[in-house]
Design an enzyme around this catalytic site. Sequence first.
Site, PDB file in Angstrom:
ATOM      1  N   HIS A 164       0.877  -1.182   0.000  1.00 22.19           N
ATOM      2  CA  HIS A 164       0.000   0.000   0.000  1.00 22.19           C
ATOM      3  C   HIS A 164       0.912   1.229   0.000  1.00 22.19           C
ATOM      4  O   HIS A 164       2.037   1.159   0.516  1.00 22.19           O
ATOM      5  CB  HIS A 164      -0.840   0.103   1.274  1.00 22.19           C
ATOM      6  CG  HIS A 164      -1.708  -1.075   1.577  1.00 22.19           C
ATOM      7  ND1 HIS A 164      -1.242  -2.224   2.145  1.00 22.19           N
ATOM      8  CD2 HIS A 164      -3.044  -1.253   1.433  1.00 22.19           C
ATOM      9  CE1 HIS A 164      -2.247  -3.068   2.328  1.00 22.19           C
ATOM     10  NE2 HIS A 164      -3.351  -2.509   1.893  1.00 22.19           N
ATOM     11  N   ASP A 213       2.574   1.907   3.263  1.00 20.90           N
ATOM     12  CA  ASP A 213       3.530   0.900   3.758  1.00 20.90           C
ATOM     13  C   ASP A 213       4.961   1.312   3.456  1.00 20.90           C
ATOM     14  O   ASP A 213       5.878   0.899   4.156  1.00 20.90           O
ATOM     15  CB  ASP A 213       3.320  -0.460   3.070  1.00 20.90           C
ATOM     16  CG  ASP A 213       1.953  -1.049   3.323  1.00 20.90           C
ATOM     17  OD1 ASP A 213       1.345  -0.702   4.348  1.00 20.90           O
ATOM     18  OD2 ASP A 213       1.503  -1.868   2.492  1.00 20.90           O
ATOM     19  N   GLU A 263     -10.664  -7.097  -4.598  1.00 23.83           N
ATOM     20  CA  GLU A 263     -10.441  -8.143  -3.582  1.00 23.83           C
ATOM     21  C   GLU A 263     -11.675  -8.229  -2.686  1.00 23.83           C
ATOM     22  O   GLU A 263     -11.881  -7.381  -1.815  1.00 23.83           O
ATOM     23  CB  GLU A 263      -9.198  -7.802  -2.755  1.00 23.83           C
ATOM     24  CG  GLU A 263      -8.864  -8.877  -1.737  1.00 23.83           C
ATOM     25  CD  GLU A 263      -7.599  -8.561  -0.953  1.00 23.83           C
ATOM     26  OE1 GLU A 263      -6.631  -8.026  -1.531  1.00 23.83           O
ATOM     27  OE2 GLU A 263      -7.590  -8.841   0.254  1.00 23.83           O
ATOM     28  N   HIS A 321     -10.739 -14.375   3.476  1.00 24.43           N
ATOM     29  CA  HIS A 321     -11.959 -13.614   3.169  1.00 24.43           C
ATOM     30  C   HIS A 321     -13.062 -14.566   2.681  1.00 24.43           C
ATOM     31  O   HIS A 321     -14.239 -14.354   2.974  1.00 24.43           O
ATOM     32  CB  HIS A 321     -11.703 -12.560   2.090  1.00 24.43           C
ATOM     33  CG  HIS A 321     -10.752 -11.485   2.502  1.00 24.43           C
ATOM     34  ND1 HIS A 321     -10.421 -10.443   1.677  1.00 24.43           N
ATOM     35  CD2 HIS A 321     -10.059 -11.281   3.649  1.00 24.43           C
ATOM     36  CE1 HIS A 321      -9.561  -9.638   2.297  1.00 24.43           C
ATOM     37  NE2 HIS A 321      -9.319 -10.130   3.495  1.00 24.43           N
ATOM     38  N   ASP A 354      -4.657 -13.819  -2.648  1.00 28.85           N
ATOM     39  CA  ASP A 354      -4.036 -13.447  -1.380  1.00 28.85           C
ATOM     40  C   ASP A 354      -4.109 -14.684  -0.515  1.00 28.85           C
ATOM     41  O   ASP A 354      -5.190 -15.118  -0.106  1.00 28.85           O
ATOM     42  CB  ASP A 354      -4.784 -12.284  -0.707  1.00 28.85           C
ATOM     43  CG  ASP A 354      -4.103 -10.954  -0.957  1.00 28.85           C
ATOM     44  OD1 ASP A 354      -3.195 -10.905  -1.803  1.00 28.85           O
ATOM     45  OD2 ASP A 354      -4.481  -9.974  -0.300  1.00 28.85           O
ATOM     46  N   ASP A 402      -5.305 -13.799   9.152  1.00 27.24           N
ATOM     47  CA  ASP A 402      -4.167 -13.657   8.229  1.00 27.24           C
ATOM     48  C   ASP A 402      -2.974 -14.529   8.607  1.00 27.24           C
ATOM     49  O   ASP A 402      -1.846 -14.050   8.713  1.00 27.24           O
ATOM     50  CB  ASP A 402      -3.706 -12.180   8.166  1.00 27.24           C
ATOM     51  CG  ASP A 402      -4.646 -11.305   7.356  1.00 27.24           C
ATOM     52  OD1 ASP A 402      -5.355 -11.830   6.481  1.00 27.24           O
ATOM     53  OD2 ASP A 402      -4.662 -10.078   7.594  1.00 27.24           O
ATOM     54  N   ASP A 405      -0.696 -12.609   2.032  1.00 26.13           N
ATOM     55  CA  ASP A 405      -1.341 -11.607   2.892  1.00 26.13           C
ATOM     56  C   ASP A 405      -1.458 -12.266   4.266  1.00 26.13           C
ATOM     57  O   ASP A 405      -2.548 -12.582   4.749  1.00 26.13           O
ATOM     58  CB  ASP A 405      -2.713 -11.213   2.328  1.00 26.13           C
ATOM     59  CG  ASP A 405      -3.226  -9.939   2.974  1.00 26.13           C
ATOM     60  OD1 ASP A 405      -2.607  -9.488   3.953  1.00 26.13           O
ATOM     61  OD2 ASP A 405      -4.246  -9.402   2.510  1.00 26.13           O
TER      62      ASP A 405
HETATM   63  C1  XUL Z   1      -7.533  -6.808   4.317  1.00 25.49           C
HETATM   64  C2  XUL Z   1      -6.690  -7.219   3.184  1.00 25.49           C
HETATM   65  C3  XUL Z   1      -5.803  -6.171   2.612  1.00 25.49           C
HETATM   66  C4  XUL Z   1      -5.741  -6.173   1.130  1.00 25.49           C
HETATM   67  C5  XUL Z   1      -4.984  -5.022   0.538  1.00 25.49           C
HETATM   68  O1  XUL Z   1      -8.276  -7.829   4.861  1.00 25.49           O
HETATM   69  O2  XUL Z   1      -6.698  -8.354   2.767  1.00 25.49           O
HETATM   70  O3  XUL Z   1      -4.536  -6.326   3.168  1.00 25.49           O
HETATM   71  O4  XUL Z   1      -5.144  -7.346   0.655  1.00 25.49           O
HETATM   72  O5  XUL Z   1      -5.500  -3.796   0.929  1.00 25.49           O
HETATM   73 CO    CO Z   2      -5.718  -9.285   1.166  1.00 27.82          CO
END
Ligand code: XUL
Ligand code: CO
Length: 437
Positions: A98, A101, A229, A268, A293, A306, A336
């Site tokens: 990002h 970051d 995403e 997710h 991810d 995560d 991720d």
């Molecule tokens: C949040 C997530 C983020 C995105 C990028 O749950 O997955 O880190 O991958 O903004």
């Molecule tokens: Co993500």
Amino acid sequence: MKNYADVKQINYEGPKSKEPFAFKYYNPEEVIHGKKMKDQLRFALSYWHTINASGTDMFGGDTMDKTFGLSGMEMYKKKADFAFELMKKLGIKFYCFHDVDVAPVGKTMEETVKNFHEMVDYLLMKQKGTDIHPLWVTVNMFSDKVFMAGAATSPNAEVFARSCLKVKNGLDAAKKLGAEGYVFWGGREGYDTLLNTDMGLEVDNLGRFMQMAADYKKKIGFKGALYIEPKPKEPTKHQYDFDVATCCNFLRKYGLEKEFKMNIEANHATLAGHTFQHEIRVAATNGVFGSIDSNQGDLFLGWDTDQFPTNAYDTTLAMYEILMAGGFTTGGLNFDAKARRQSNTFEDILLAYIAGMDTFALGLRKAQQIIDDGRLPEFVKERYQSYASGFGKEIVDGKISFEELAAHALKTDEIKVDSGHQEYLESVLNQILFEDK
Ligand code: XUL
Ligand code: CO
């Protein structure tokens, strides 16, 4: 165990090795399913978890210091050096970040943008002479308090404009660094209560915003893919990019289905009440499979934990779906994922990546074995045989009418629907997973 500094390069030693700092399944140059493993898996490092996250949770502060005793631009340059050193040790060719970051936020918007571009130039300099570049770039439109009610879906038009500024700079950086893609994760694009929300306007604005971003991408000649995403909740109670199917509906409603693909995150998917494989299959069948991810959640915690993926059953089924979807083109496997709060050493960062990379490499090997074994794909093919010939084929080809089918059914009293043999198929999968080679 060795120290981080003493580990120069993680090499493949094979499944019998007990060396912690070696790959047991990931052999980058080995060809599986027509491509080298490194090209099949396209691993990426996530800057936010690996270079920045320091173990903070809701109940306690840092357990790890990643500041290198520095601050401001100096610290971010040192972090970039660390990121490139880590990718070289691991043999990772891609990274994701990002805007916030990689560079410090300034006192004004102009200073923030200047810092960002200075750091993008620094990253470009680090890339020179390597084959490392971003899998994708994104911008953070959820941490700063101005985004508390969303970014493009904020009730305040100033926030919509701020979002344009952020994404414009993110796309400029993606182009400059030769990124393979650009990701839109909705962040707070959703709502907590309908009592204060104009859903229709918010989602229309999101459609307008995505169109503007797609137009800008073309204007600057950025050739990478654009991804959405999906995530169903967290931080908002309901997010508009709920899951792949919801995103497909959104894209079609606003005529954006040709501009965007999906970046599917394992954790997710499970938050949305789907398996990881389900989301990949929905994307593939709708022509929007893009990138992954990769991580895993915890069944008993229920939020987006995560974690590095270590469940070989899940990675096998995911890799099977990915191979069936034709494999990655612009996409790849971005971790991720962050090492646990108690895994607070630099050695743990290496060990976490080795675990994640090896688990996906094992998944790829096992997915190929499912294909070679043939029993599972052949069972599915056989199950739909009634559509391969006769009037079934005419249904698929659109050559038989509703009335003709009704007339056919009137003459057919007995129909035998075959067993789905679920337990048998699950036992075949176990046999493939655990057979002693
Ligand atoms: C949040 C997530 C983020 C995105 C990028 O749950 O997955 O880190 O991958 O903004
Ligand atoms: Co993500």
